[in-house]
Design a protein around this motif. Structure first.
Motif, PDB file in Angstrom:
ATOM      1  N   HIS A   1       0.828  -1.196   0.000  1.00  0.00           N
ATOM      2  CA  HIS A   1       0.000   0.000   0.000  1.00  0.00           C
ATOM      3  C   HIS A   1       0.868   1.253   0.000  1.00  0.00           C
ATOM      4  O   HIS A   1       2.060   1.202   0.266  1.00  0.00           O
TER       5      HIS A   1
ATOM      6  N   ASP B   1      -4.350   2.335   2.936  1.00  0.00           N
ATOM      7  CA  ASP B   1      -4.535   0.905   2.684  1.00  0.00           C
ATOM      8  C   ASP B   1      -5.296   0.623   1.392  1.00  0.00           C
ATOM      9  O   ASP B   1      -5.110  -0.419   0.772  1.00  0.00           O
ATOM     10  N   GLU B   2      -6.129   1.579   0.966  1.00  0.00           N
ATOM     11  CA  GLU B   2      -6.923   1.354  -0.252  1.00  0.00           C
ATOM     12  C   GLU B   2      -6.078   1.537  -1.510  1.00  0.00           C
ATOM     13  O   GLU B   2      -6.389   0.979  -2.552  1.00  0.00           O
TER      14      GLU B   2
ATOM     15  N   LYS C   1      -3.050   0.865  -3.725  1.00  0.00           N
ATOM     16  CA  LYS C   1      -2.025  -0.160  -3.871  1.00  0.00           C
ATOM     17  C   LYS C   1      -0.858   0.358  -4.697  1.00  0.00           C
ATOM     18  O   LYS C   1      -1.039   1.199  -5.587  1.00  0.00           O
TER      19      LYS C   1
ATOM     20  N   TYR D   1      -2.773   8.943  -8.170  1.00  0.00           N
ATOM     21  CA  TYR D   1      -3.696   8.370  -7.203  1.00  0.00           C
ATOM     22  C   TYR D   1      -4.815   9.351  -6.892  1.00  0.00           C
ATOM     23  O   TYR D   1      -4.561  10.555  -6.741  1.00  0.00           O
TER      24      TYR D   1
END
Lengths: 136, 136
Positions: free
Chosen positions: A90, A105-106, A108, B112
């Motif tokens: 992560h 954590d979401e 990657k 992200y």
DNA sequence: CATATATTTGCAACAATGTATCAATTGATT
DNA sequence: AATCAATTGATACATTGTTGCAAATATATG
């Protein structure tokens, strides 16, 4: 899972410093630096033992060591409950203002097709910016 | 582009230490650590000046500072010819065996979607493994 | 070209992080 | 309970980075 169980689970000898470190990390529940941990541990254990413990625990997969800048290293417990991801996959977010480190954590880590000949072992992503609290 | 031109281009004063550092980085043409640079510079300039120069040059966008592990920081010249990417957008590969750092210019850092409230400023990716030479 | 001024340098002292060595202690096994 | 390997804790050391301040230097101006 308590400290004793974690150590058993990773087949690491149970010693006082290791137990204390794991408990301190559990209390914190976010990556902590050596100085932050020292505050919690009291000045009981010396630095040499601390560094050796962290190395042992990291090799065993109990903890996860994240270098943000140099002269700023944070440690966090691996999540034993949901399987052990020794090679964390992560992304980490580092707040430039409050110096806190947050495990995303979401999000990657990406997969890269390396040029032929290269062998990838780990991949680390650190995003820097402002966290929710500081971005106001 | 020589050292003088680079400094002018970034509006940084031309001083002996800065010129020497840039020339050393140009000679190396791969990210170098302080000790590697010191070997090249001779023991002429002291550490304080070195650190301050690196900070100035990094802020001006002349160089790029990459932290691999802590206690292992590497510096590399930004490519002024092809526009200045002060916030480097490429991935770094670190060879665990020969300790060399390689800029993977073709591999770009990912985008992200952060949770709302977070503000991203930079993103850094380090892949660790074995380079072509060591992977044999 | 000489001079003024703000920047930069170099030195000393310090702080933090991490490693090596080794005797004493402790944990796990029998 | 005894044994033996692993771990601890103390000392000393190495590396990385910072702070304060006087001397030196780079650029702009006359």
């Amino acid at each position: 899972m308590n400290a004793t169980e974690i150590l058993q689970h990773h087949e690491v000898k149970k010693t006082a410093p290791r137990v204390a470190i794991i408990q301190a990390l559990q209390k914190g529940r976010s990556p902590l630096s050596e100085s932050e941990l020292k505050d919690d541990l009291g000045d009981f254990y010396d630095r040499t033992t601390f560094y050796r413990s962290m190395q042992t625990l990291a090799e065993a997969g109990v903890i996860h060591r994240i270098v943000v800048d140099n002269v700023l290293v944070k440690y966090v417990l691996n999540d034993c409950e949901h399987g052990h991801h020794h090679q964390p996959d992560h992304v980490h977010f580092y707040c430039q203002q409050c110096k806190s480190l947050i495990c995303m954590d979401e999000l990657k880590t990406p997969f890269y097709q390396l040029p032929s000949g290269f062998k990838q072992q780990t991949c680390e992503v650190i995003i820097r910016g402002l966290c929710v609290k500081c971005n106001q």
